[in-house]
Design an enzyme around this catalytic site. Structure first.
Site, PDB file in Angstrom:
ATOM      1  N   ASP A  18       1.175  -0.140   3.396  1.00  0.00           N
ATOM      2  CA  ASP A  18       1.990   0.421   2.063  1.00  0.00           C
ATOM      3  C   ASP A  18       3.428   0.565   2.600  1.00  0.00           C
ATOM      4  OD1 ASP A  18       2.277   0.797  -0.721  1.00  0.00           O
ATOM      5  OD2 ASP A  18       2.550   2.921   0.165  1.00  0.00           O
ATOM      6  N   GLU A 166       7.305  10.295  -2.274  1.00  0.00           N
ATOM      7  CA  GLU A 166       7.532  10.338  -0.667  1.00  0.00           C
ATOM      8  C   GLU A 166       8.248  11.626  -0.338  1.00  0.00           C
ATOM      9  OE1 GLU A 166       7.096   7.863   1.602  1.00  0.00           O
ATOM     10  OE2 GLU A 166       5.630   6.961   0.169  1.00  0.00           O
ATOM     11  N   CYS A 200       1.237   0.926  -9.384  1.00  0.00           N
ATOM     12  CA  CYS A 200       1.934   1.235  -8.055  1.00  0.00           C
ATOM     13  C   CYS A 200       1.078   2.048  -7.553  1.00  0.00           C
ATOM     14  CB  CYS A 200       3.212   1.692  -8.422  1.00  0.00           C
ATOM     15  SG  CYS A 200       4.208   2.526  -6.926  1.00  0.00           S
TER      16      CYS A 200
HETATM   17  N1  DGL Z   1       3.289   1.817  -3.481  1.00  0.00           N
HETATM   18  C1  DGL Z   1       4.007   0.549  -3.711  1.00  0.00           C
HETATM   19  C2  DGL Z   1       3.476  -0.047  -4.896  1.00  0.00           C
HETATM   20  O1  DGL Z   1       2.517  -0.117  -4.979  1.00  0.00           O
HETATM   21  C3  DGL Z   1       5.211   0.689  -3.734  1.00  0.00           C
HETATM   22  C4  DGL Z   1       6.411   1.771  -3.698  1.00  0.00           C
HETATM   23  C5  DGL Z   1       7.843   1.541  -3.216  1.00  0.00           C
HETATM   24  O2  DGL Z   1       7.799   1.335  -1.841  1.00  0.00           O
HETATM   25  O3  DGL Z   1       8.705   1.433  -4.052  1.00  0.00           O
HETATM   26  O4  DGL Z   1       4.277  -0.711  -5.496  1.00  0.00           O
END
Ligand code: DGL
Length: 282
Positions: A18, A166, A200
């Protein structure tokens, strides 16, 4: 340098990738479903978020991390990131795998999510919450149209949700403001929605706030369990890949950013003591 010559044929752990912490929500469910395997988690925290970056940049970063995981012995890599699945998966499968090693596999998280959603909506109106990149890629509506002609999708990009997580601010009052605002926008766009996909992998970390501001009769489709069940099924259908995945219930966490920061945040997210290791990509 041609990295293909360096790849080992020996079995290895399953790689889970990820852009940051989000994939931990997927890894957790995969480990519950398939505890016997070894795993390597790679979070590209130094370059997160991916969700606001261009197609070319997400593809480049994702490919670099996948190659890193191949170099660490993984034969199977899960892109536990919707943005990477939306923008890089197809190119990696079609262009890079034949060149790097046609016997390795990279799988994404969008298809298993979409397969499940048809069962959950009665109104046939669903909502998608995702990063700007995933929304702009149109991957979810396209995949849904392939499987269910009668389902309408309204999408809402939530560009601030990943940075909140984050930075470990997902339990703050600031998070309340943005969660409420994005949910209101989505329901304004379509008031017949009866199921919402969290598109996400970071978003399950905001689940308590999402539940708080969403009407109770709207179902939330979270990806972890769906991806875990789909992986379990995949390994049964592909014994040639399964036998290349080692079983010792081992797990290692790698981050491209600060080890201390990753270990602290990941320990909070997963509610277990995690000791991360640093890795440089390039
Ligand atoms: N966790 C990621 C997703 O599922 C990405 C988030 C990111 O880095 O913007 O899209």
């Amino acid at each position: 340098m041609d990295k293909t010559t360096l790849l080992t044929k020996k079995p290895g752990p399953i790689g889970v990738f990820d852009s940051g912490y989000g994939g931990l929500t997927i890894l957790e469910k995969i480990r519950e479903e398939l505890p016997e395997y070894d795993y390597i988690y790679l979070g590209d925290n130094a370059r997160t978020p991916y969700g606001t970056r261009s197609f070319d940049v997400v593809y480049k970063y994702t490919l670099e991390c996948v190659q890193k995981l191949f170099g660490m012995g993984c034969h199977l890599v899960i892109l536990a990131c919707n943005t990477a699945s939306a923008k890089a998966l197809r190119s990696i499968q079609q262009i890079d795998l034949p060149r790097l090693d046609p016997e390795r596999r990279v799988l994404g998280v969008i298809r298993p999510t979409v397969e499940a959603v048809g069962e959950l909506t009665t109104s046939r109106h669903i909502g998608l919450l995702a990063t700007s990149g995933t929304v702009q890629s149109n991957s979810y509506p396209l995949e849904i149209a392939k499987l269910y002609k009668d389902i309408t999708v309204a999408s809402e990009a939530c560009p601030l949700w990943v940075p909140l997580i984050e930075n470990n601010e997902h339990n703050s009052d600031g998070a309340d403001y943005f969660v409420r605002k994005n949910l209101e926008n989505l329901l304004k766009a379509d008031n017949q929605i009866d199921a919402i996909m969290l598109g996400c992998t970071h978003y399950p970390l905001l689940i308590s706030k999402i539940e708080q501001y969403l009407p109770k009769d709207i179902k939330i489709v979270s990806q972890g369990k769906l991806v875990a069940a789909s992986l379990s099924d995949y390994l049964k259908r592909h014994p040639e890949i399964e036998k290349k995945c080692t079983k010792g219930s081992d797990i290692r966490y790698f981050t491209t950013e600060s080890v201390e920061k990753f270990s602290t945040s990941a320990s909070i997210f997963l509610n277990e003591n995690i000791k991360a290791e640093h890795i440089d990509i390039e």
